[in-house]
Scaffold this motif. Structure first.
Motif, PDB file in Angstrom:
ATOM      1  N   LEU A  30       0.841  -1.189   0.000  1.00 21.71           N
ATOM      2  CA  LEU A  30       0.000   0.000   0.000  1.00 21.71           C
ATOM      3  C   LEU A  30       0.881   1.246   0.000  1.00 21.71           C
ATOM      4  O   LEU A  30       1.934   1.266   0.639  1.00 21.71           O
ATOM      5  CB  LEU A  30      -0.893   0.012   1.250  1.00 21.71           C
ATOM      6  CG  LEU A  30      -1.808  -1.195   1.456  1.00 21.71           C
ATOM      7  CD1 LEU A  30      -2.420  -1.145   2.847  1.00 21.71           C
ATOM      8  CD2 LEU A  30      -2.891  -1.227   0.388  1.00 21.71           C
ATOM      9  N   LYS A  31       0.443   2.271  -0.694  1.00 25.22           N
ATOM     10  CA  LYS A  31       1.229   3.501  -0.758  1.00 25.22           C
ATOM     11  C   LYS A  31       1.043   4.373   0.481  1.00 25.22           C
ATOM     12  O   LYS A  31       1.838   5.280   0.735  1.00 25.22           O
ATOM     13  CB  LYS A  31       0.860   4.299  -2.012  1.00 25.22           C
ATOM     14  CG  LYS A  31       1.276   3.605  -3.307  1.00 25.22           C
ATOM     15  CD  LYS A  31       0.935   4.449  -4.525  1.00 25.22           C
ATOM     16  CE  LYS A  31       1.381   3.760  -5.805  1.00 25.22           C
ATOM     17  NZ  LYS A  31       1.037   4.557  -7.018  1.00 25.22           N
ATOM     18  N   THR A  32      -0.009   4.099   1.239  1.00 24.02           N
ATOM     19  CA  THR A  32      -0.310   4.872   2.438  1.00 24.02           C
ATOM     20  C   THR A  32      -0.028   4.044   3.683  1.00 24.02           C
ATOM     21  O   THR A  32      -0.316   2.848   3.720  1.00 24.02           O
ATOM     22  CB  THR A  32      -1.795   5.304   2.439  1.00 24.02           C
ATOM     23  OG1 THR A  32      -2.048   6.074   1.264  1.00 24.02           O
ATOM     24  CG2 THR A  32      -2.115   6.146   3.666  1.00 24.02           C
ATOM     25  N   ASN A  33       0.526   4.676   4.697  1.00 26.13           N
ATOM     26  CA  ASN A  33       0.771   4.005   5.967  1.00 26.13           C
ATOM     27  C   ASN A  33      -0.494   4.061   6.828  1.00 26.13           C
ATOM     28  O   ASN A  33      -1.018   5.140   7.103  1.00 26.13           O
ATOM     29  CB  ASN A  33       1.931   4.684   6.700  1.00 26.13           C
ATOM     30  CG  ASN A  33       2.213   4.037   8.038  1.00 26.13           C
ATOM     31  OD1 ASN A  33       1.851   2.887   8.272  1.00 26.13           O
ATOM     32  ND2 ASN A  33       2.858   4.768   8.932  1.00 26.13           N
ATOM     33  N   TYR A  34      -0.962   2.905   7.249  1.00 27.00           N
ATOM     34  CA  TYR A  34      -2.121   2.827   8.132  1.00 27.00           C
ATOM     35  C   TYR A  34      -1.644   2.373   9.510  1.00 27.00           C
ATOM     36  O   TYR A  34      -1.023   1.318   9.635  1.00 27.00           O
ATOM     37  CB  TYR A  34      -3.163   1.855   7.578  1.00 27.00           C
ATOM     38  CG  TYR A  34      -3.812   2.360   6.308  1.00 27.00           C
ATOM     39  CD1 TYR A  34      -4.975   3.120   6.348  1.00 27.00           C
ATOM     40  CD2 TYR A  34      -3.238   2.107   5.062  1.00 27.00           C
ATOM     41  CE1 TYR A  34      -5.564   3.607   5.189  1.00 27.00           C
ATOM     42  CE2 TYR A  34      -3.807   2.590   3.895  1.00 27.00           C
ATOM     43  CZ  TYR A  34      -4.971   3.349   3.966  1.00 27.00           C
ATOM     44  OH  TYR A  34      -5.543   3.836   2.810  1.00 27.00           O
ATOM     45  N   LYS A  35      -1.940   3.178  10.519  1.00 26.75           N
ATOM     46  CA  LYS A  35      -1.442   2.910  11.874  1.00 26.75           C
ATOM     47  C   LYS A  35      -1.873   1.539  12.363  1.00 26.75           C
ATOM     48  O   LYS A  35      -1.102   0.846  13.055  1.00 26.75           O
ATOM     49  CB  LYS A  35      -1.966   4.002  12.824  1.00 26.75           C
ATOM     50  CG  LYS A  35      -1.390   3.945  14.236  1.00 26.75           C
ATOM     51  CD  LYS A  35       0.087   4.304  14.226  1.00 26.75           C
ATOM     52  CE  LYS A  35       0.614   4.611  15.633  1.00 26.75           C
ATOM     53  NZ  LYS A  35       0.388   3.569  16.624  1.00 26.75           N
ATOM     54  N   GLU A  36      -3.080   1.114  12.035  1.00 24.02           N
ATOM     55  CA  GLU A  36      -3.560  -0.188  12.487  1.00 24.02           C
ATOM     56  C   GLU A  36      -2.693  -1.315  11.934  1.00 24.02           C
ATOM     57  O   GLU A  36      -2.378  -2.279  12.642  1.00 24.02           O
ATOM     58  CB  GLU A  36      -5.016  -0.407  12.064  1.00 24.02           C
ATOM     59  CG  GLU A  36      -6.003   0.570  12.666  1.00 24.02           C
ATOM     60  CD  GLU A  36      -6.284   1.739  11.726  1.00 24.02           C
ATOM     61  OE1 GLU A  36      -5.357   2.153  10.975  1.00 24.02           O
ATOM     62  OE2 GLU A  36      -7.426   2.219  11.725  1.00 24.02           O
ATOM     63  N   ILE A  37      -2.284  -1.196  10.650  1.00 23.11           N
ATOM     64  CA  ILE A  37      -1.430  -2.219  10.047  1.00 23.11           C
ATOM     65  C   ILE A  37      -0.045  -2.186  10.671  1.00 23.11           C
ATOM     66  O   ILE A  37       0.544  -3.231  10.988  1.00 23.11           O
ATOM     67  CB  ILE A  37      -1.354  -2.024   8.517  1.00 23.11           C
ATOM     68  CG1 ILE A  37      -2.741  -2.265   7.895  1.00 23.11           C
ATOM     69  CG2 ILE A  37      -0.318  -2.965   7.894  1.00 23.11           C
ATOM     70  CD1 ILE A  37      -2.803  -2.017   6.402  1.00 23.11           C
ATOM     71  N   GLU A  38       0.479  -0.993  10.880  1.00 21.19           N
ATOM     72  CA  GLU A  38       1.802  -0.859  11.512  1.00 21.19           C
ATOM     73  C   GLU A  38       1.799  -1.484  12.905  1.00 21.19           C
ATOM     74  O   GLU A  38       2.719  -2.228  13.270  1.00 21.19           O
ATOM     75  CB  GLU A  38       2.192   0.613  11.591  1.00 21.19           C
ATOM     76  CG  GLU A  38       3.578   0.836  12.169  1.00 21.19           C
ATOM     77  CD  GLU A  38       3.993   2.300  12.173  1.00 21.19           C
ATOM     78  OE1 GLU A  38       5.148   2.577  12.512  1.00 21.19           O
ATOM     79  OE2 GLU A  38       3.152   3.159  11.838  1.00 21.19           O
ATOM     80  N   ASP A  39       0.765  -1.202  13.688  1.00 21.28           N
ATOM     81  CA  ASP A  39       0.686  -1.744  15.048  1.00 21.28           C
ATOM     82  C   ASP A  39       0.580  -3.262  15.033  1.00 21.28           C
ATOM     83  O   ASP A  39       1.186  -3.954  15.877  1.00 21.28           O
ATOM     84  CB  ASP A  39      -0.507  -1.146  15.790  1.00 21.28           C
ATOM     85  CG  ASP A  39      -0.300   0.315  16.160  1.00 21.28           C
ATOM     86  OD1 ASP A  39       0.860   0.793  16.103  1.00 21.28           O
ATOM     87  OD2 ASP A  39      -1.295   0.982  16.495  1.00 21.28           O
ATOM     88  N   LEU A  40      -0.194  -3.800  14.086  1.00 23.87           N
ATOM     89  CA  LEU A  40      -0.320  -5.253  13.987  1.00 23.87           C
ATOM     90  C   LEU A  40       1.005  -5.903  13.602  1.00 23.87           C
ATOM     91  O   LEU A  40       1.360  -6.969  14.128  1.00 23.87           O
ATOM     92  CB  LEU A  40      -1.407  -5.615  12.968  1.00 23.87           C
ATOM     93  CG  LEU A  40      -2.846  -5.452  13.463  1.00 23.87           C
ATOM     94  CD1 LEU A  40      -3.817  -5.446  12.283  1.00 23.87           C
ATOM     95  CD2 LEU A  40      -3.210  -6.554  14.450  1.00 23.87           C
ATOM     96  N   CYS A  41       1.746  -5.275  12.708  1.00 29.02           N
ATOM     97  CA  CYS A  41       3.065  -5.804  12.332  1.00 29.02           C
ATOM     98  C   CYS A  41       4.001  -5.812  13.535  1.00 29.02           C
ATOM     99  O   CYS A  41       4.773  -6.759  13.744  1.00 29.02           O
ATOM    100  CB  CYS A  41       3.656  -4.983  11.190  1.00 29.02           C
ATOM    101  SG  CYS A  41       2.869  -5.257   9.581  1.00 29.02           S
TER     102      CYS A  41
END
Length: 213
Positions: A97-108
């Motif tokens: 994805l070209k946009t950073n999503y905080k929820e995805i970052e936190d899950l990673c």
């Protein structure tokens, strides 16, 4: 005997039998886990077959693309959330994805803290940041046409960006998606020898083809 390695393939779905199969769908703004749609696109099959050509690699086949090959951040969030309490060693994500999503970052970050290794694709050109590949917790892989079938190259050591062969025998499926799968299989075969993530990356960097200076 080599130990089993469990890999979650977050992709378009595989038509062949896997350890587990499910789909992530979004209905009425709610993320749900359900059965897969009919497999109409060979992307997941190609990626899955590369990884599972080692019989001791077991796949969680998680379909996040719909019939029109569309996905959303919510689908990816659903897939990563599902894996939080599963027996999984590696997550293969031949997508970005070209946009950073905080929820995805936190899950990673959560998955990484549990010892799960996340490997994701990074385009060879055209973008400085792609997610989740740009997260510190994620190993990023891109296409390198100079690599032979099972070779790994170091594109950027500081960013831990690696390269692998991008070619498949299926028209329309190639590039960094295939490179990620080849890298994932290579990485899993090292995990079978009881090497840690850090030990494997150090070994790759030492013996890497076209190592950057």
């Amino acid at each position: 005997m080599p130990k089993d390695i469990f890999v979650a393939l977050i992709d378009s779905g595989c038509s062949f039998e896997t350890y587990e199969k499910l789909a992530i769908k979004v209905e009425n703004n709610k993320i749900i886990t359900t059965t897969q749609n009919e497999i109409k696109y060979k992307h997941g099959d190609v990626i899955g077959e590369i990884i599972s050509s080692n019989e001791n690699i077991k796949l969680y086949d998680i379909q996040v693309f719909d019939e029109n090959l569309r996905t959303t951040p919510s689908h990816i969030i659903g897939a990563l959330t599902y894996l939080l309490d599963k027996k999984v060693d590696v997550i293969n994500m031949s997508l970005g994805l070209k946009t950073n999503y905080k929820e995805i970052e936190d899950l990673c970050k959560k998955l990484n803290s549990k010892g799960v290794i996340i490997i994701s694709s990074f385009p060879r050109s055209g973008s400085d940041f792609v997610f989740p590949a740009s997260y510190d917790e994620v190993i990023s892989v891109t296409s390198d046409g100079k690599c032979q079938e099972n070779e790994i190259s170091c594109i950027d050591l500081e960013k831990s960006l690696f390269g692998a062969n991008p070619f498949s025998k299926v028209e329309g499926v190639g590039g960094s998606s295939v490179a990620v799968a080849i890298f994932t299989k290579y990485f899993c075969e090292k995990l079978q020898k009881d090497l840690s993530k850090e030990e494997i990356l150090t070994e790759i960097k030492k013996g890497c083809k076209n190592e950057s200076k």
